[in-house]
Motif scaffolding. Structure first.
Motif, PDB file in Angstrom:
ATOM      1  N   VAL A 207       0.852  -1.188   0.000  1.00 15.46           N
ATOM      2  CA  VAL A 207       0.000   0.000   0.000  1.00 15.46           C
ATOM      3  C   VAL A 207       0.889   1.239   0.000  1.00 15.46           C
ATOM      4  O   VAL A 207       1.564   1.536   0.984  1.00 15.46           O
ATOM      5  CB  VAL A 207      -0.948   0.003   1.218  1.00 15.46           C
ATOM      6  N   ASP A 208       0.867   1.973  -1.100  1.00 13.38           N
ATOM      7  CA  ASP A 208       1.760   3.127  -1.245  1.00 13.38           C
ATOM      8  C   ASP A 208       1.295   4.349  -0.460  1.00 13.38           C
ATOM      9  O   ASP A 208       2.111   5.134   0.014  1.00 13.38           O
ATOM     10  CB  ASP A 208       1.884   3.507  -2.725  1.00 13.38           C
ATOM     11  N   ARG A 209      -0.031   4.521  -0.352  1.00 18.08           N
ATOM     12  CA  ARG A 209      -0.570   5.722   0.310  1.00 18.08           C
ATOM     13  C   ARG A 209      -1.635   5.336   1.343  1.00 18.08           C
ATOM     14  O   ARG A 209      -2.809   5.690   1.193  1.00 18.08           O
ATOM     15  CB  ARG A 209      -1.183   6.670  -0.723  1.00 18.08           C
ATOM     16  N   PRO A 210      -1.283   4.600   2.364  1.00 22.00           N
ATOM     17  CA  PRO A 210      -2.297   4.199   3.341  1.00 22.00           C
ATOM     18  C   PRO A 210      -2.900   5.419   4.032  1.00 22.00           C
ATOM     19  O   PRO A 210      -2.223   6.442   4.181  1.00 22.00           O
ATOM     20  CB  PRO A 210      -1.517   3.335   4.334  1.00 22.00           C
ATOM     21  N   PRO A 211      -4.159   5.335   4.444  1.00 23.29           N
ATOM     22  CA  PRO A 211      -4.787   6.479   5.116  1.00 23.29           C
ATOM     23  C   PRO A 211      -4.140   6.734   6.472  1.00 23.29           C
ATOM     24  O   PRO A 211      -3.870   5.794   7.225  1.00 23.29           O
ATOM     25  CB  PRO A 211      -6.245   6.040   5.278  1.00 23.29           C
ATOM     26  N   LEU A 212      -3.908   8.006   6.768  1.00 23.91           N
ATOM     27  CA  LEU A 212      -3.243   8.368   8.011  1.00 23.91           C
ATOM     28  C   LEU A 212      -4.171   9.064   9.004  1.00 23.91           C
ATOM     29  O   LEU A 212      -3.843   9.173  10.181  1.00 23.91           O
ATOM     30  CB  LEU A 212      -2.043   9.279   7.704  1.00 23.91           C
ATOM     31  N   ASP A 213      -5.322   9.541   8.521  1.00 23.75           N
ATOM     32  CA  ASP A 213      -6.267  10.231   9.389  1.00 23.75           C
ATOM     33  C   ASP A 213      -7.353   9.264   9.845  1.00 23.75           C
ATOM     34  O   ASP A 213      -7.578   8.223   9.216  1.00 23.75           O
ATOM     35  CB  ASP A 213      -6.906  11.401   8.635  1.00 23.75           C
ATOM     36  N   PRO A 214      -8.051   9.568  10.931  1.00 25.52           N
ATOM     37  CA  PRO A 214      -9.061   8.647  11.460  1.00 25.52           C
ATOM     38  C   PRO A 214     -10.168   8.304  10.464  1.00 25.52           C
ATOM     39  O   PRO A 214     -10.590   7.143  10.389  1.00 25.52           O
ATOM     40  CB  PRO A 214      -9.620   9.387  12.679  1.00 25.52           C
ATOM     41  N   GLN A 215     -10.653   9.276   9.693  1.00 23.20           N
ATOM     42  CA  GLN A 215     -11.751   9.005   8.778  1.00 23.20           C
ATOM     43  C   GLN A 215     -11.322   8.036   7.676  1.00 23.20           C
ATOM     44  O   GLN A 215     -12.028   7.073   7.365  1.00 23.20           O
ATOM     45  CB  GLN A 215     -12.273  10.303   8.154  1.00 23.20           C
ATOM     46  N   GLY A 216     -10.168   8.300   7.082  1.00 26.73           N
ATOM     47  CA  GLY A 216      -9.683   7.407   6.037  1.00 26.73           C
ATOM     48  C   GLY A 216      -9.351   6.031   6.577  1.00 26.73           C
ATOM     49  O   GLY A 216      -9.651   5.009   5.946  1.00 26.73           O
ATOM     50  N   ALA A 217      -8.718   5.993   7.753  1.00 22.03           N
ATOM     51  CA  ALA A 217      -8.374   4.710   8.362  1.00 22.03           C
ATOM     52  C   ALA A 217      -9.629   3.923   8.731  1.00 22.03           C
ATOM     53  O   ALA A 217      -9.657   2.697   8.622  1.00 22.03           O
ATOM     54  CB  ALA A 217      -7.504   4.935   9.594  1.00 22.03           C
ATOM     55  N   ALA A 218     -10.674   4.635   9.161  1.00 19.32           N
ATOM     56  CA  ALA A 218     -11.939   3.966   9.486  1.00 19.32           C
ATOM     57  C   ALA A 218     -12.564   3.356   8.237  1.00 19.32           C
ATOM     58  O   ALA A 218     -13.109   2.251   8.284  1.00 19.32           O
ATOM     59  CB  ALA A 218     -12.899   4.958  10.138  1.00 19.32           C
ATOM     60  N   GLN A 219     -12.509   4.081   7.130  1.00 16.75           N
ATOM     61  CA  GLN A 219     -13.048   3.553   5.877  1.00 16.75           C
ATOM     62  C   GLN A 219     -12.298   2.289   5.469  1.00 16.75           C
ATOM     63  O   GLN A 219     -12.908   1.266   5.114  1.00 16.75           O
ATOM     64  CB  GLN A 219     -12.939   4.599   4.770  1.00 16.75           C
ATOM     65  N   ALA A 220     -10.973   2.348   5.528  1.00  6.52           N
ATOM     66  CA  ALA A 220     -10.169   1.182   5.156  1.00  6.52           C
ATOM     67  C   ALA A 220     -10.423   0.017   6.112  1.00  6.52           C
ATOM     68  O   ALA A 220     -10.566  -1.135   5.679  1.00  6.52           O
ATOM     69  CB  ALA A 220      -8.691   1.550   5.143  1.00  6.52           C
ATOM     70  N   ALA A 221     -10.488   0.298   7.408  1.00  6.39           N
ATOM     71  CA  ALA A 221     -10.682  -0.761   8.392  1.00  6.39           C
ATOM     72  C   ALA A 221     -12.038  -1.434   8.227  1.00  6.39           C
ATOM     73  O   ALA A 221     -12.151  -2.664   8.341  1.00  6.39           O
ATOM     74  CB  ALA A 221     -10.542  -0.192   9.803  1.00  6.39           C
ATOM     75  N   ALA A 222     -13.077  -0.646   7.968  1.00  2.00           N
ATOM     76  CA  ALA A 222     -14.414  -1.217   7.773  1.00  2.00           C
ATOM     77  C   ALA A 222     -14.434  -2.126   6.549  1.00  2.00           C
ATOM     78  O   ALA A 222     -15.027  -3.216   6.573  1.00  2.00           O
ATOM     79  CB  ALA A 222     -15.443  -0.107   7.631  1.00  2.00           C
ATOM     80  N   GLU A 223     -13.784  -1.700   5.471  1.00  6.07           N
ATOM     81  CA  GLU A 223     -13.767  -2.515   4.249  1.00  6.07           C
ATOM     82  C   GLU A 223     -12.896  -3.757   4.429  1.00  6.07           C
ATOM     83  O   GLU A 223     -13.247  -4.834   3.942  1.00  6.07           O
ATOM     84  CB  GLU A 223     -13.293  -1.664   3.082  1.00  6.07           C
ATOM     85  N   LEU A 224     -11.767  -3.616   5.125  1.00  8.90           N
ATOM     86  CA  LEU A 224     -10.930  -4.780   5.405  1.00  8.90           C
ATOM     87  C   LEU A 224     -11.668  -5.770   6.301  1.00  8.90           C
ATOM     88  O   LEU A 224     -11.584  -6.995   6.100  1.00  8.90           O
ATOM     89  CB  LEU A 224      -9.630  -4.333   6.086  1.00  8.90           C
TER      90      LEU A 224
END
Length: 253
Positions: A207-224
Motif C-alpha cells: 500500500v503506497d498511500r495508506p490512510p493516516l487520518d481517522p476518517q480514512g483509516a476507518a473507511q479502510a478498516a471497515a472494508e478490510l
C-alpha cells in the motif's frame, strides 16, 4: 497457459530477493504490461488449478470487459452492506447491541474511536512472501507475470490465485472474480494498494498511500473487516495499525 488462454510467465527467486524483484518489475509495468505477483506455485501448477480449467476464453474476455466497465466503488460498497447484514442478522445474538455491530461496518461511527492522524505510515512487513518462518521455511518464491492493465485484474484472469473461502457463509453469497477486482481496484485508487503475494487463502497488498487520518483509516478498516473477517477481527485495532500500514496481510480460514 491456462485452459482459458491466459499466459503466465514465472521466475523462481531466492526468498530474500523477492521484494526487490517484485519492486523492479512493478516499476516496469507501464512499459511491459506484465504485472508481477509473488506466490509459491510454479506457473504450470497454477495453470492446472481446478478453477482455471473450467473457463473458456470467451468467459475471460467477457469478465475482463466487465471488470473495466463496472462501477467498482458501488460493487465494493455492496460487499460492505452484505457483510454487515450477515453479521447483524446471522451472527449477533438477540441480546446483543446491534448498533455496536453496525458500527464495525460504518466508517462514520468507527472514526471517533480511532487514534488521531499520524504523519507517517507504519512500515509494514510481509508475513508470507519474505518471512523465513512462513510456509515451511521454503528458501525460494515464484514471481509470476500476467498481462493486465492493473493488479486488480489478476483475480479476473486467474480466479484461483487466492480464495476467500468464508465469504460463502455471508448469506450464502460467494465472492466472484468481479467482486475481488472491484475491491482491489477501489483500494488501488484510494490508497495505492497493489497485489503483492497471493496463494491459496493468503493475500498481501503493498500500500503506497495508506490512510493516516481517522476518517480514512476507518473507511479502510471497515472494508478490510468486511472483506476478511478471519484476519480483521477488531476494526478499531485495525484502523490504528494495519489500515495505516504499507502492507496489508489477509488470510481466510
Amino acid at each position: 497457459m491456462t485452459a482459458a488462454g491466459v499466459d503466465v510467465v514465472g521466475v523462481c527467486v531466492p526468498r530474500e530477493r523477492t521484494r526487490e524483484v517484485w519492486e523492479e518489475w512493478r516499476g516496469r509495468h507501464g512499459k511491459t504490461g506484465w504485472w508481477p505477483y509473488v506466490t509459491l506455485d510454479s506457473p504450470t501448477q497454477m495453470a492446472r488449478g481446478r478453477r482455471e480449467s473450467r473457463r473458456d476464453v470467451w468467459v475471460v474476455e467477457e469478465l475482463v470487459g466487465d471488470a473495466v466497465s463496472q462501477d467498482h466503488d458501488a460493487r465494493a460498497a455492496s460487499m460492505l452492506v452484505s457483510a454487515c447484514r450477515w453479521a447483524v442478522e446471522e451472527v449477533a445474538n438477540v441480546d446483543d447491541d446491534l448498533e455496536s455491530w453496525r458500527a464495525d461496518y460504518d466508517p462514520a461511527r468507527l472514526a471517533p474511536s480511532l487514534a488521531p492522524a499520524v504523519e507517517q505510515p507504519q512500515q509494514g512487513v510481509s508475513q508470507w512472501a519474505t518471512d523465513p518462518r512462513a510456509f515451511l521455511r521454503q528458501d525460494s518464491r515464484w514471481v509470476h507475470f500476467v498481462a493486465v492493465r492493473g493488479s486488480y485484474e489478476v483475480p479476473v484472469l486467474l480466479p484461483s490465485v487466492y480464495g476467500t473461502w468464508n465469504w460463502c457463509g455471508y448469506g450464502d453469497r460467494c465472492l466472484t472474480p468481479l467482486d475481488h477486482s472491484a475491491i482491489l481496484r477501489r483500494w488501488h485508487e484510494q490508497w495505492g494498494a497493489e497485489l503483492f503475494f497471493a496463494m491459496g487463502s493468503y493475500l498481501e497488498l503493498v500500500v503506497d498511500r495508506p490512510p493516516l487520518d481517522p476518517q480514512g483509516a476507518a473507511q479502510a478498516a471497515a472494508e478490510l473487516h468486511a472483506y476478511c473477517l478471519d484476519t480483521v477481527h477488531d476494526p478499531v485495532e485495525t484502523g490504528d495499525t494495519m489500515a495505516r500500514s504499507t502492507m496489508w496481510s489477509l488470510w481466510w480460514d
